[in-house]
Design a protein around this motif. Structure first.
Motif, PDB file in Angstrom:
ATOM      1  N   LEU A 143       0.839  -1.198   0.000  1.00 49.60           N
ATOM      2  CA  LEU A 143       0.000   0.000   0.000  1.00 49.60           C
ATOM      3  C   LEU A 143       0.877   1.253   0.000  1.00 49.60           C
ATOM      4  O   LEU A 143       0.653   2.189  -0.780  1.00 49.60           O
ATOM      5  CB  LEU A 143      -0.918  -0.012   1.224  1.00 49.60           C
ATOM      6  N   LYS A 144       1.902   1.270   0.833  1.00 50.24           N
ATOM      7  CA  LYS A 144       2.823   2.400   0.915  1.00 50.24           C
ATOM      8  C   LYS A 144       3.533   2.618  -0.424  1.00 50.24           C
ATOM      9  O   LYS A 144       3.563   3.744  -0.939  1.00 50.24           O
ATOM     10  CB  LYS A 144       3.848   2.156   2.026  1.00 50.24           C
ATOM     11  N   ALA A 145       4.084   1.553  -0.988  1.00 50.58           N
ATOM     12  CA  ALA A 145       4.818   1.667  -2.249  1.00 50.58           C
ATOM     13  C   ALA A 145       3.925   2.228  -3.353  1.00 50.58           C
ATOM     14  O   ALA A 145       4.345   3.101  -4.127  1.00 50.58           O
ATOM     15  CB  ALA A 145       5.386   0.308  -2.655  1.00 50.58           C
ATOM     16  N   TYR A 146       2.706   1.759  -3.437  1.00 54.43           N
ATOM     17  CA  TYR A 146       1.803   2.209  -4.494  1.00 54.43           C
ATOM     18  C   TYR A 146       1.342   3.654  -4.245  1.00 54.43           C
ATOM     19  O   TYR A 146       1.354   4.477  -5.168  1.00 54.43           O
ATOM     20  CB  TYR A 146       0.596   1.280  -4.601  1.00 54.43           C
ATOM     21  N   ALA A 147       0.966   3.966  -3.025  1.00 61.17           N
ATOM     22  CA  ALA A 147       0.455   5.308  -2.708  1.00 61.17           C
ATOM     23  C   ALA A 147       1.521   6.379  -2.877  1.00 61.17           C
ATOM     24  O   ALA A 147       1.198   7.522  -3.215  1.00 61.17           O
ATOM     25  CB  ALA A 147      -0.119   5.332  -1.295  1.00 61.17           C
ATOM     26  N   GLU A 148       2.774   6.018  -2.663  1.00 60.28           N
ATOM     27  CA  GLU A 148       3.851   7.006  -2.739  1.00 60.28           C
ATOM     28  C   GLU A 148       4.468   7.142  -4.115  1.00 60.28           C
ATOM     29  O   GLU A 148       5.320   7.995  -4.334  1.00 60.28           O
ATOM     30  CB  GLU A 148       4.945   6.648  -1.718  1.00 60.28           C
ATOM     31  N   ARG A 149       4.051   6.346  -5.072  1.00 58.04           N
ATOM     32  CA  ARG A 149       4.677   6.418  -6.397  1.00 58.04           C
ATOM     33  C   ARG A 149       4.213   7.619  -7.190  1.00 58.04           C
ATOM     34  O   ARG A 149       3.326   8.309  -6.925  1.00 58.04           O
ATOM     35  CB  ARG A 149       4.439   5.136  -7.204  1.00 58.04           C
TER      36      ARG A 149
END
Length: 149
Positions: A143-149
């Motif tokens: 979730l973090k990786a996707y939201a921060e991209r």
């Protein structure tokens, strides 16, 4: 009942994070499958609301989920009992809540899993709790990786 709680800070707005978590139809875009999660399917038509149902299939069983709480952008909760394979193993009762709080950098997400593990599985209880904890951590990292991209 056993409670597992994990947190992660995400550099994205609480609204963005909440929308990702609530978009059951879009999980395939950001949450890859694993041994314990092969994807979300059989989802009731959008929009996702309290009462929306879905299924999550895995080698170990099927979670039949329902959204039980939804308050944008603060919290979403799911009840998702897992009927185990083989059926004689019983059902693991689980409730997952995702709380999202604004921070100076974006959002802090707290994932809380409450597990009801059948007594007949007491010898493997720590293994079950460990798998659920590991899956919570994996989900939050994705979730973090996707939201921060």
């Amino acid at each position: 009942m056993t409670t597992i709680e994990r947190r992660i800070d995400i550099a994205a707005s609480p609204e963005v994070v909440f929308d990702l978590v609530c978009d059951l139809h879009g999980y395939g875009r950001w949450l890859p499958s694993s041994g314990d999660y092969e994807g979300t399917s059989e989802i009731a038509p959008p929009p996702v609301a309290v009462g929306t149902t879905y299924a999550e299939h895995s080698r170990r069983g099927v979670r039949h989920g329902v959204v039980i709480a939804l308050a944008r952008p603060d919290v979403v909760a799911f009840r998702q009992p897992m009927a185990l394979r083989p059926r004689l193993a019983g059902t693991i009762d689980s409730t997952v809540s995702m709380s999202i709080a604004a921070t100076a950098m974006g959002a802090r997400v707290t994932r809380t899993v409450e597990l009801g593990i059948p007594a007949r599985l007491r010898l493997v209880r720590s293994l079950i709790v460990g798998r659920y904890a590991k899956e919570s951590e994996r989900m939050l990292r994705a979730l973090k990786a996707y939201a921060e991209r």
